[in-house]
Design a protein around this motif. Structure first.
Motif, short mmCIF file in Angstrom:
data_model
loop_
_atom_site.label_atom_id
_atom_site.label_comp_id
_atom_site.label_asym_id
_atom_site.label_seq_id
_atom_site.Cartn_x
_atom_site.Cartn_y
_atom_site.Cartn_z
N SER A 71 0.85 -1.19 0.00
CA SER A 71 0.00 0.00 0.00
C SER A 71 0.89 1.24 0.00
O SER A 71 2.10 1.16 0.24
CB SER A 71 -0.89 0.01 1.24
N HIS A 73 0.87 3.48 2.23
CA HIS A 73 1.37 3.63 3.60
C HIS A 73 2.59 2.75 3.86
O HIS A 73 3.48 3.12 4.62
CB HIS A 73 0.27 3.28 4.60
N ASP A 116 -7.78 1.86 -6.14
CA ASP A 116 -8.08 1.43 -4.77
C ASP A 116 -7.02 1.90 -3.79
O ASP A 116 -7.34 2.30 -2.66
CB ASP A 116 -8.20 -0.10 -4.72
N ALA A 117 -5.78 1.85 -4.21
CA ALA A 117 -4.68 2.23 -3.31
C ALA A 117 -4.76 3.69 -2.90
O ALA A 117 -4.53 4.04 -1.73
CB ALA A 117 -3.33 1.95 -3.98
N ARG A 119 -7.43 5.51 -2.77
CA ARG A 119 -8.61 5.71 -1.92
C ARG A 119 -8.26 5.46 -0.45
O ARG A 119 -8.79 6.13 0.45
CB ARG A 119 -9.73 4.76 -2.38
N ASP A 120 -7.38 4.52 -0.22
CA ASP A 120 -7.00 4.17 1.16
C ASP A 120 -6.13 5.22 1.83
O ASP A 120 -6.02 5.23 3.05
CB ASP A 120 -6.25 2.83 1.17
N VAL A 121 -5.53 6.12 1.05
CA VAL A 121 -4.59 7.08 1.63
C VAL A 121 -5.08 8.52 1.56
O VAL A 121 -4.57 9.39 2.27
CB VAL A 121 -3.21 6.94 0.93
N ARG A 122 -6.06 8.81 0.72
CA ARG A 122 -6.48 10.20 0.51
C ARG A 122 -6.95 10.90 1.77
O ARG A 122 -6.68 12.08 1.98
CB ARG A 122 -7.59 10.27 -0.54
N ASP A 123 -7.64 10.19 2.62
CA ASP A 123 -8.18 10.82 3.83
C ASP A 123 -7.10 11.15 4.86
O ASP A 123 -7.36 11.88 5.82
CB ASP A 123 -9.24 9.93 4.48
N ASP A 124 -5.91 10.62 4.67
CA ASP A 124 -4.83 10.85 5.63
C ASP A 124 -3.96 12.05 5.28
O ASP A 124 -3.06 12.41 6.04
CB ASP A 124 -3.94 9.61 5.72
#
Length: 265
Positions: A71, A73, A116-117, A119-124
């Motif tokens: 990911s 992260h 998808d990848a 999407r998992d990091v955008r909010d951070d």
């Protein structure tokens, strides 16, 4: 949700990497409560080099995100307390071959490899800035597929408008296939000198942008050795350097001015 800003044009030597490293640093310094992520999609690894990071010595990179093995992260590297970088390595040059020879068999959507990848990091993060290589490849296609805004840098030379037109057309091509269109945040003149030729080319570029309804940034990046010196000597972008003359600081203010034109805090 973090805003994704990509710096792109299919030409090298126009300061794409310098823009990403210094603009990202300017945002991080100005807004210490904001989180910034830099993504390096150029296999040369120059963005990592700008921060004194040898990406080839790292175990993982953007390539591993593309393949789904890691990911964002898991591959990011810290730079400042509020800024990280996702490095790229030379193996990213193999992406096109790997995907185009297997996507049908494995049911892969070639231009949704990062969907998808990211999407998992955008909010951070509040801002995600992406450096791109000087080519419109599968790699850059995937970057544009996740991009909100683009900055198009242009070096003022006789054939500059040709590259700018191609970049604008490429954004248009993607926008025909997107629900939410990519916004051209601005065309940015780089390596500007105080010569008759550059004044004339700057005028022509502004006229082209006006004819297309594209914003051209008021700020320009003047030609200076300061940007290269800071990376070579201090191992960090000029904006993060504490050294420099009054003239150097005046040159570096351009990145803060670009920041004010691009983001709206």
């Amino acid at each position: 949700m973090g805003e994704i800003i990509t710096v792109t044009i299919s030409k090298g030597g126009v300061l794409k990497t310098s823009i990403v490293s210094n603009l990202g640093s300017a945002i991080a310094k100005t807004y210490p409560d904001k989180r910034v992520l830099l993504i390096e999609s150029d296999p040369q690894g120059n963005l990592s080099d700008s921060f004194g990071i040898d990406s080839e010595a790292l175990p993982y990179s953007l390539f591993d995100v593309y393949t789904g093995e890691k990911s964002f992260h898991e591959v990011k590297q810290p730079i400042l307390h509020n800024m990280d970088i996702v490095p790229a390595k030379n193996e990213l040059n193999d992406l096109d071959y790997r995907i185009w020879t297997s996507y049908e068999r494995e049911g892969i959507k070639p231009f949704e490899l990062l969907k998808d990848a990211i999407r998992d990091v955008r909010d951070d993060y509040d801002y995600i800035l992406i450096d791109t290589p000087p080519a419109y490849s599968l790699n850059v296609g995937n970057i544009l597929s996740i991009t909100d805004k683009v900055i198009i840098p242009i070096q003022l030379e006789p054939y500059a408008l040709k590259g700018l037109r191609k970049a604008v057309d490429m954004v248009g091509y993607y926008n025909e296939r997107r629900k939410n269109p990519i916004v051209i945040a601005g065309v940015l003149a780089t390596l500007v000198r105080n010569t008759f030729l550059h004044k004339e080319l700057l005028k022509q570029t502004k006229q082209y942008c006006e004819s297309k309804g594209i914003p051209m940034l008021n700020t320009v990046i003047k030609q200076s050795i300061k940007y290269a010196e800071s990376v070579a000597i201090e191992g960090k972008p000029a904006v993060l350097s504490d050294k420099g003359s009054a003239r150097d600081k005046e040159l570096l203010n351009a990145y803060y001015e670009i920041m004010e034109e691009i983001i709206h805090e």
